[in-house]
Scaffold this motif. Sequence first.
Motif, short mmCIF file in Angstrom:
data_model
loop_
_atom_site.label_atom_id
_atom_site.label_comp_id
_atom_site.label_asym_id
_atom_site.label_seq_id
_atom_site.Cartn_x
_atom_site.Cartn_y
_atom_site.Cartn_z
N GLU A 4 0.81 -1.22 0.00
CA GLU A 4 0.00 0.00 0.00
C GLU A 4 0.85 1.27 0.00
N ALA A 5 1.90 1.31 0.82
CA ALA A 5 2.73 2.51 0.91
C ALA A 5 3.42 2.82 -0.42
N PRO A 6 4.09 1.85 -1.06
CA PRO A 6 4.70 2.15 -2.37
C PRO A 6 3.68 2.61 -3.39
N ARG A 7 2.50 2.00 -3.39
CA ARG A 7 1.47 2.43 -4.34
C ARG A 7 1.02 3.85 -4.05
N ALA A 8 0.92 4.20 -2.75
CA ALA A 8 0.51 5.55 -2.38
C ALA A 8 1.57 6.57 -2.79
N VAL A 9 2.82 6.22 -2.59
CA VAL A 9 3.91 7.11 -2.99
C VAL A 9 3.86 7.36 -4.50
N THR A 10 3.68 6.30 -5.26
CA THR A 10 3.60 6.42 -6.72
C THR A 10 2.42 7.29 -7.14
N ALA A 11 1.29 7.09 -6.49
CA ALA A 11 0.09 7.86 -6.83
C ALA A 11 0.27 9.34 -6.52
N ILE A 12 0.88 9.64 -5.38
CA ILE A 12 1.12 11.04 -5.01
C ILE A 12 2.09 11.69 -5.99
N CYS A 13 3.16 10.99 -6.31
CA CYS A 13 4.15 11.51 -7.27
C CYS A 13 3.50 11.80 -8.61
N ARG A 49 6.10 12.36 2.76
CA ARG A 49 7.47 12.86 2.67
C ARG A 49 8.32 12.00 1.74
N GLU A 50 8.05 10.71 1.70
CA GLU A 50 8.78 9.86 0.76
C GLU A 50 8.47 10.28 -0.68
N ALA A 51 7.21 10.58 -0.95
CA ALA A 51 6.82 11.03 -2.29
C ALA A 51 7.45 12.38 -2.62
N LEU A 52 7.41 13.30 -1.68
CA LEU A 52 8.01 14.61 -1.90
C LEU A 52 9.51 14.49 -2.13
N GLY A 53 10.14 13.60 -1.38
CA GLY A 53 11.57 13.38 -1.55
C GLY A 53 11.91 12.86 -2.94
N GLN A 54 11.06 11.98 -3.47
CA GLN A 54 11.30 11.48 -4.82
C GLN A 54 11.15 12.58 -5.86
#
Length: 238
Positions: A4-13, A49-54
């Motif tokens: 779920e977390a990786p998918r959420a990061v990808t979606a936010i990015c 924050r992981e998404a913003l960092g990417q």
Amino acid sequence: MRDEAPRAVTAICRSLQEQIVHGLLQPSGQLPSERKLSELFNTTRITLREALGQLESQGLIYREDRRGWFVSPPRIAYNPLVRSHFHAMVQEQGRTPATEVLSARLVPAAADICARLGLPGLSGVIQIRRARRIDGRLVLYVEHYLNPSYFPGILYYDLTRSLTELYASEYGIHYGRVRFDMVPTALHPEAATTLRTAPGSPALRITRLNRDQHERIIDCDVEYWRHDAIHVCVEVPE
């Protein structure tokens, strides 16, 4: 649950990237606070924050301490083969440059500076530290090291102006051969504080060793650019 977390990061990015590409989030515009973004995407601050960092690593957004996140403006094209200086380079691209002098003084030269400038140990050098802006944004921290033998009294001049022009007008010195070294690096604390970002943030370090028209080594510049502010572009003639 693990996915779920990786998918959420990808979606936010993807969502923020689309907003930037389509102009809904303007260059230099500030993003909503992390709290508001977390609520908008229904996610945790850690995931956000992981998404913003990417996105920051891609050069799409940047962070300033105590101010928040912003959309990165277009990069400045930097061609080391073109004889120019910061203000002229920025103005030629339709942008607004500014320079602030952080310090200017005679200091004992570090061993590596002595080696670069061809000076004996325990020599003094003129150190000029400056911060430079493009359209109001801090993008460059630079340290200049000058051989004092060639520039008597330079500390009394306006050092916010181009040193290239100052050398020519006041000392009759013009740049000759220049050696460039460019390496990706991380900002050390002094540079990071000046650029209002976190120590260890990605940067491009450009070191220039400058000779004059008489082949004398006259100075050395060490530049730390925010990694999203510059695009090195070189066209080699036939």
